[in-house]
Design a protein around this motif. Structure first.
Motif, mmCIF file in Angstrom:
data_model
loop_
_atom_site.group_PDB
_atom_site.id
_atom_site.type_symbol
_atom_site.label_atom_id
_atom_site.label_comp_id
_atom_site.label_asym_id
_atom_site.label_seq_id
_atom_site.Cartn_x
_atom_site.Cartn_y
_atom_site.Cartn_z
ATOM 1 N N UNK A 56 42.494 11.945 -11.482
ATOM 2 C CA UNK A 56 42.485 11.913 -12.944
ATOM 3 C C UNK A 56 43.272 10.703 -13.411
ATOM 4 N N UNK A 57 42.619 9.864 -14.204
ATOM 5 C CA UNK A 57 43.287 8.702 -14.781
ATOM 6 C C UNK A 57 43.489 8.977 -16.268
ATOM 7 N N UNK A 58 44.738 9.129 -16.647
ATOM 8 C CA UNK A 58 45.081 9.385 -18.037
ATOM 9 C C UNK A 58 45.167 8.051 -18.769
ATOM 10 N N UNK A 59 44.374 7.906 -19.819
ATOM 11 C CA UNK A 59 44.331 6.653 -20.571
ATOM 12 C C UNK A 59 44.633 6.918 -22.041
ATOM 13 N N UNK A 60 45.089 5.890 -22.722
ATOM 14 C CA UNK A 60 45.398 6.010 -24.145
ATOM 15 C C UNK A 60 44.558 5.069 -24.990
#
Length: 109
Positions: free
Chosen positions: A84-88
């Motif tokens: 999981x790559x958490x991006x903003x």
């Protein structure tokens, strides 16, 4: 990638998205797909990589969601790992929500 492999990957990605529709944001009571939190899903060699965001940077249920997401993804036959790559960026806003989510939350377009 051959056409057959592309179809298999696409099918697995669709299955992952379908499985993620079972992951409910506990604060909002709507699934993370309809909330528009999932930005990208890719499956390569039985590993799913997905990019997602949260409704707010300080979202207190981030870790809980990550665990539920991993469980949902690994439940898809043919997937053995999940990253999981958490991006903003782009920032999440209510415009990313589906009509279903907006109706469920009492928001009107």
């Amino acid at each position: 990638m051959t056409e057959k492999m592309a179809k298999i990957s696409s099918s697995l990605e669709d299955q992952v998205i379908n499985s993620l529709e079972e992951v409910i944001d506990p604060e909002l009571g709507v699934d993370i797909v309809n909330l528009g939190l999932i930005y990208h899903v890719s499956v390569v060699d039985q590993k799913c990589t997905l990019s997602m965001t949260l409704t707010t940077m300080g979202c207190p249920v981030g870790n809980l969601l990550a665990d539920s997401i991993r469980q949902a993804v690994i439940a898809v036959e043919g997937i053995t790992a999940c990253d999981i790559k958490l991006v903003w960026e782009p920032a999440w806003d209510i415009g990313r929500m589906s009509r279903y989510a907006k109706v469920a939350l009492g928001l009107h377009e």
